[in-house]
Design an enzyme around this catalytic site. Structure first.
Site, PDB file in Angstrom:
ATOM      1  CD  GLU A  60      -4.226  16.189  -8.620  1.00 61.76           C
ATOM      2  OE1 GLU A  60      -3.601  16.219  -7.533  1.00 61.76           O
ATOM      3  OE2 GLU A  60      -4.901  15.211  -8.988  1.00 61.76           O
ATOM      4  CG  ASP A  71     -11.095  10.758  -9.330  1.00 62.94           C
ATOM      5  OD1 ASP A  71     -11.370  11.077 -10.492  1.00 62.94           O
ATOM      6  OD2 ASP A  71     -10.043  10.186  -9.019  1.00 62.94           O
ATOM      7  CE1 TYR A  77      -3.410   6.143  -8.368  1.00 61.76           C
ATOM      8  CE2 TYR A  77      -3.790   3.865  -9.036  1.00 61.76           C
ATOM      9  CZ  TYR A  77      -4.242   5.159  -8.867  1.00 61.76           C
ATOM     10  OH  TYR A  77      -5.545   5.462  -9.192  1.00 61.76           O
TER      11      TYR A  77
HETATM   12  C1  GLC Z   1      -7.376  12.144 -10.579  1.00 63.15           C
HETATM   13  C2  GLC Z   1      -8.383  12.973 -11.374  1.00 63.15           C
HETATM   14  C3  GLC Z   1      -8.499  12.409 -12.773  1.00 63.15           C
HETATM   15  C4  GLC Z   1      -7.119  12.367 -13.422  1.00 63.15           C
HETATM   16  C5  GLC Z   1      -6.092  11.635 -12.546  1.00 63.15           C
HETATM   17  C6  GLC Z   1      -4.675  11.771 -13.048  1.00 63.15           C
HETATM   18  O1  GLC Z   1      -7.800  10.845 -10.414  1.00 63.15           O
HETATM   19  O2  GLC Z   1      -9.626  12.992 -10.746  1.00 63.15           O
HETATM   20  O3  GLC Z   1      -9.365  13.167 -13.540  1.00 63.15           O
HETATM   21  O4  GLC Z   1      -7.179  11.767 -14.669  1.00 63.15           O
HETATM   22  O5  GLC Z   1      -6.128  12.157 -11.244  1.00 63.15           O
HETATM   23  O6  GLC Z   1      -4.318  13.113 -13.160  1.00 63.15           O
END
Ligand code: GLC
Length: 432
Positions: free
Chosen positions: A401, A171, A89
């Protein structure tokens, strides 16, 4: 009352959802998705706990306790907790430069926690035992909410300002395009994205946006994440509808929990924050569009389109009268344009992109919150529609997702914790 398989309408997805939650369980905390997001995320954990409740109530509470274990002394609960190193990551702990144990990012995320706790307590099989855990957690939750009021609420308008798009949890919403366009990226240190190794680039933020995200991370890191300095100087400071609505609702739930447990001081402290946030929601009402939209506190500009979080006005208890009617008109228009509610951005806006992250796709967690608010305010038909769309999206496509609201295709990461959790807690359930 823990749910049993019989409570679920007939669907083969139940065992799969359970397996995802167990597979993403790192012991006391969950990761949103193997590989793509290998750490603990703040609001993901609040939703995850609601899913774990169905399997194991102790495990559900542990998810929230672990999150609060990473709270900073000033009350901030970070957006990501890096429990273990993981090179898959980016940006990892070094980029954030937060020297703490466990290591964390330097920003927060929408506080769904108190709302999740209230539901967990309500549904607990042993109320006294659960109440003990709530009692231990509530002062920490109140300190976190207080931190928002001190560090992120704009005193003039009362809305919650985010200092990074990631803090809003949405985001790359087109709401940030204007404010981000003014960010200077000249000094961004070289970096390599890791998200594109996991997900199709067409479903993720664009390169220019990523540079701006990194410029903002560097800006905060170089100032030691000092909130006073950030409020005064951060190049990105935007009043966010999602944050303001979620914090307002979370305060109402915090007051209710504190009252139930006889914590009267805490209840009145939290109640005192509500009028400010109600004022904040009022300040985010955009008359030109007829919806709640972002407000750039640096330029005074308002967001250019309705988003899925505009509909959180109901959840926050403020979308009444004419404002409520206007929001329902937008929802009706969204439903005409998209088979599956709720697109994260206005489908009639040129920036709408049905598969790119927060520029159009439907997210089950937002659906869940909006549907709850609609049900609570007498809009049962719309709440049911969002519930059945969410259910169909998962049933037909799996635990992605997010989803294309036009054709329902699953997008982003697979085997996603919060989607599985929302299936168990809500989408697969017959009721609300
Ligand atoms: C992305 C999303 C965020 C979420 C993360 C983990 O960054 O935009 O809202 O918390 O993924 O799922």
């Amino acid at each position: 009352m823990a749910s049993t398989t019989e409570d679920f309408a007939d669907s083969g997805r139940h065992a799969e959802a359970e397996a995802i939650l167990r597979g993403n369980d790192m012991g006391g905390y969950s990761v949103p998705s193997e590989g793509l997001y290998p750490f603990q995320w703040n609001w993901d954990s609040a939703f995850a706990a609601l899913g774990y409740r169905v399997l194991d109530e102790d495990r559900a509470w542990a998810e929230l306790e672990t999150l609060l274990g990473a709270q900073w002394e000033d009350g901030m609960v970070p957006h990501v907790v890096f429990h273990k190193e993981d090179p898959r990551y980016f940006p990892g702990p070094d980029r954030w430069g937060v020297d703490r144990c466990p290591r964390t990012t330097g920003i927060s995320q929408p506080p769904v926690l108190a709302t999740a706790m209230r539901r967990l307590l309500e549904l607990s099989s042993d109320r006294d035992k659960a109440a003990l855990r709530v009692r231990a957690m509530l002062p920490k939750v109140a300190t976190w909410h207080g931190w928002f009021l001190d560090a992120r609420v704009d005193p003039e308008t009362g809305c919650v300002a985010v200092i990074h798009p990631w803090e809003a949890g949405r985001d790359n919403s087109p709401e940030w395009d204007g404010p981000l366009s003014r960010i200077d990226t000249a000094g961004v240190e070289p970096y390599e994205r890791r998200d594109l190794e996991h997900v199709d680039a067409a479903m993720r933020p664009k390169a220019a946006d990523y540079d701006r995200y990194m410029a903002l991370v560097q800006f905060g890191r170089d100032r030691g994440w000092d909130d006073r300095q950030l409020a005064a100087e951060a190049p990105f400071r935007v009043g966010d509808v999602g944050m303001t609505a979620i914090l307002l609702r979370a305060n109402r739930d915090l007051v209710a929990l504190a009252e139930q447990l006889g914590l009267t001081d805490l209840a009145s402290r939290a109640a005192g924050w509500i009028p400010t946030l109600e004022r904040g929601m009022a300040a985010l009402w955009n008359d030109r569009i007829g919806a709640y939209t972002a407000l750039d506190l640096r330029s005074g500009e308002r967001g250019g389109g309705v988003t899925s979080v505009s509909f959180l006005g109901f959840y926050a208890g403020v979308a009444t009268g004419e404002q409520g009617r206007k929001l329902i008109d937008h929802l009706e228009r969204f439903a005409d344009r998209c088979r599956y509610l709720i697109p994260s951005y206005d489908p009639d806006h040129p920036a709408f992109d049905p598969r790119r992250y927060w520029c159009g796709p439907a997210w089950i967690v937002i659906n869940r919150l909006v549907a709850l608010g609609l049900a609570e305010t007498g809009h049962d038909g719309w709440s049911d529609r969002i519930h059945s769309d969410s259910r169909a999206l998962i049933e037909n496509n799996g635990f992605y997702e997010y989803f294309d609201p036009v054709d329902g295709a699953g997008c982003g990461g697979p085997k996603f914790t919060w989607t599985a959790a929302m299936w168990l807690d809500w989408a697969a359930m017959a009721g609300k």
